[in-house]
Design an enzyme around this catalytic site. Structure first.
Site, PDB file in Angstrom:
ATOM      1  NE  ARG A 248      38.200  49.818  26.962  1.00 13.99           N
ATOM      2  CZ  ARG A 248      38.816  50.360  28.010  1.00 13.99           C
ATOM      3  NH1 ARG A 248      39.388  51.552  27.914  1.00 13.99           N
ATOM      4  NH2 ARG A 248      38.857  49.721  29.163  1.00 13.99           N
TER       5      ARG A 248
ATOM      6  CE  LYS B 281      41.673  46.912  29.253  1.00 15.09           C
ATOM      7  NZ  LYS B 281      42.743  47.919  29.296  1.00 15.09           N
TER       8      LYS B 281
ATOM      9  CD  GLU C 259      48.262  53.134  25.434  1.00 12.83           C
ATOM     10  OE1 GLU C 259      48.265  53.290  26.666  1.00 12.83           O
ATOM     11  OE2 GLU C 259      47.277  52.706  24.820  1.00 12.83           O
TER      12      GLU C 259
HETATM   13  C1  LIG Z   1      43.058  49.208  29.601  1.00 13.80           C
HETATM   14  C2  LIG Z   1      44.167  50.028  29.051  1.00 13.80           C
HETATM   15  C3  LIG Z   1      44.336  51.393  29.389  1.00 13.80           C
HETATM   16  C4  LIG Z   1      43.489  52.088  30.407  1.00 13.80           C
HETATM   17  O1  LIG Z   1      42.145  52.183  30.083  1.00 13.80           O
HETATM   18  P1  LIG Z   1      41.060  52.471  31.214  1.00 13.80           P
HETATM   19  O2  LIG Z   1      39.759  52.397  30.519  1.00 13.80           O
HETATM   20  O3  LIG Z   1      41.346  53.840  31.731  1.00 13.80           O
HETATM   21  O4  LIG Z   1      41.245  51.437  32.263  1.00 13.80           O
HETATM   22  C5  LIG Z   1      45.357  52.091  28.771  1.00 13.80           C
HETATM   23  N1  LIG Z   1      46.198  51.506  27.894  1.00 13.80           N
HETATM   24  C6  LIG Z   1      46.072  50.195  27.563  1.00 13.80           C
HETATM   25  C7  LIG Z   1      47.027  49.600  26.598  1.00 13.80           C
HETATM   26  C8  LIG Z   1      45.055  49.425  28.128  1.00 13.80           C
HETATM   27  O5  LIG Z   1      44.944  48.128  27.787  1.00 13.80           O
END
Ligand SMILES: *Cc1c(COP(=O)(O)O)cnc(C)c1O
Length: 338
Positions: free
Chosen positions: A79, A181, A217
């Site tokens: 990722r 991210k 989200e």
């Molecule tokens: C990191 C993140 C998540 C959760 O992802 P994981 O891989 O389960 O930790 C969900 N939403 C957002 C906006 C994120 O930045």
């Protein structure tokens, strides 16, 4: 280590070592551990001006047998590289990512909360554009760093539902960086989050940025709901951050709980179909959603006070795997000898 393991929160506690590597002239120089927890970077660095940066979040867990578990770190590596590609940054090779994470865990292992405290060692890989620059283009150099800090159980004294409110703001654009991210998404979420908290909600719910009719989200976590006929549903959209926890739950819901598990549309005006709902992510683990406030009404799912039975089962399965108490699906756990 004289930390109060049972009362750790989610705040920065300095640990002795972090990993650093620099990308220069087209390749990565050899990375190393350092004790310095400050970065000295050029004032023109693209990370500072144009948001050319991305990050990851994962945890190391102390097992009952003293060894250490990493939960699906290869997924974080992949990722990070997808985020990097979107922001025109160099890839971090998977071997380098895993080597960095493992070196940091080993070097700081006195800071991993003991088994049974519910705590874990939170790891923060970070990739930023640095070096002399002023124009809007990709940086000449990059810095990859991984640091860690011990964090406490998200819920002390059991899973407790909290309420959320639907935001008027969007966190991402339809073909923007919602699936990456990157810090920019977070900067955009600070004001909506603050407004929600000011009204006594845990955080806000973001709707899809093109039609504002579907849940995307839950703050910085993904959404899931359990329908009356026992289906696990989580939203599907190109502007959602693809949560590793979410994909893990999709699999566990099906393989271990025997539920039908799908990614699909979750319309905000069809919340009645759900008997339970929750938020999931590395930090949030699984957080039951009591209710969602939307258009002057609080829609309550299972209860505002108690976690629903399926959410609880999913939580126990996931956390059991992370701490090494339950058999993991193939390739989910990387064990580090403590
Ligand atoms: C990191 C993140 C998540 C959760 O992802 P994981 O891989 O389960 O930790 C969900 N939403 C957002 C906006 C994120 O930045």
């Amino acid at each position: 280590m004289d930390l109060d393991w049972n009362n750790l929160g989610f705040s920065y506690i300095k640990t002795p070592f972090r990993y650093r590597a620099t990308w220069k002239n087209g390749s990565w120089e050899k990375g190393e551990l350092t004790e310095d927890n400050y970065l000295t970077i050029h004032e023109g660095s693209t990370a500072l001006h144009y948001g050319q940066q991305c990050f990851e979040g994962l945890k190391a867990y102390r097992r009952k047998d003293g060894r250490i578990n990493l939960f699906r770190p290869e997924q974080n590596s992949q990722r990070l590289n997808r985020s990097a590609r979107r922001l025109l940054m160099p890839m971090v090779p998977e071997e380098m990512f895993l080597e960095a994470v493992e070196a940091v865990v080993k070097a700081n292992q006195a800071y991993i909360p003991p088994y049974g405290t519910g705590g874990s060692l939170y790891l923060r890989p970070l990739l930023i554009g640095v070096g002399e620059n002023i124009g809007v283009h990709a940086a000449p150099e990059y810095l990859f760093t991984v640091f860690c800090t011990p964090v406490g159980a998200y819920f002390k004294g059991g899973l407790k539902p909290t309420n959320f409110i639907v935001s008027d703001y969007d966190r991402a654009a339809p073909k923007g960086t919602g699936a990456s991210k990157v810090g920019g998404n977070y900067a955009a979420s600070l004001l909506p989050g603050e407004e929600a908290k000011g009204m006594d909600y845990s955080d806000c719910i973001y709707l899809d940025p093109s039609t504002h009719s579907k849940i995307e989200e839950v703050g910085a976590a993904n959404f899931f709901g359990i329908t009356k006929d026992g289906m696990f549903i989580t939203p599907k959209s190109d502007s959602i951050l693809p949560s590793i926890t979410k994909y893990s739950l999709l699999q566990l819901a099906e393989e271990r709980l025997g539920l039908k598990a799908v990614e699909g549309d979750v319309y905000i005006d069809q919340l009645d179909q759900f008997t339970e709902a929750g938020a999931c992510g590395t930090a949030a683990v699984i957080s039951p959603i009591g209710g969602i406030f939307y258009q002057d009404q609080l829609h309550v799912f299972y209860s505002e006070k108690e976690v629903g039975p399926i959410t609880k089962q999913l939580y126990e399965e996931l956390v059991g795997i992370q701490y090494g108490d339950k058999v993991p699906p193939k390739n989910w756990i990387r064990i580090i000898e403590g």
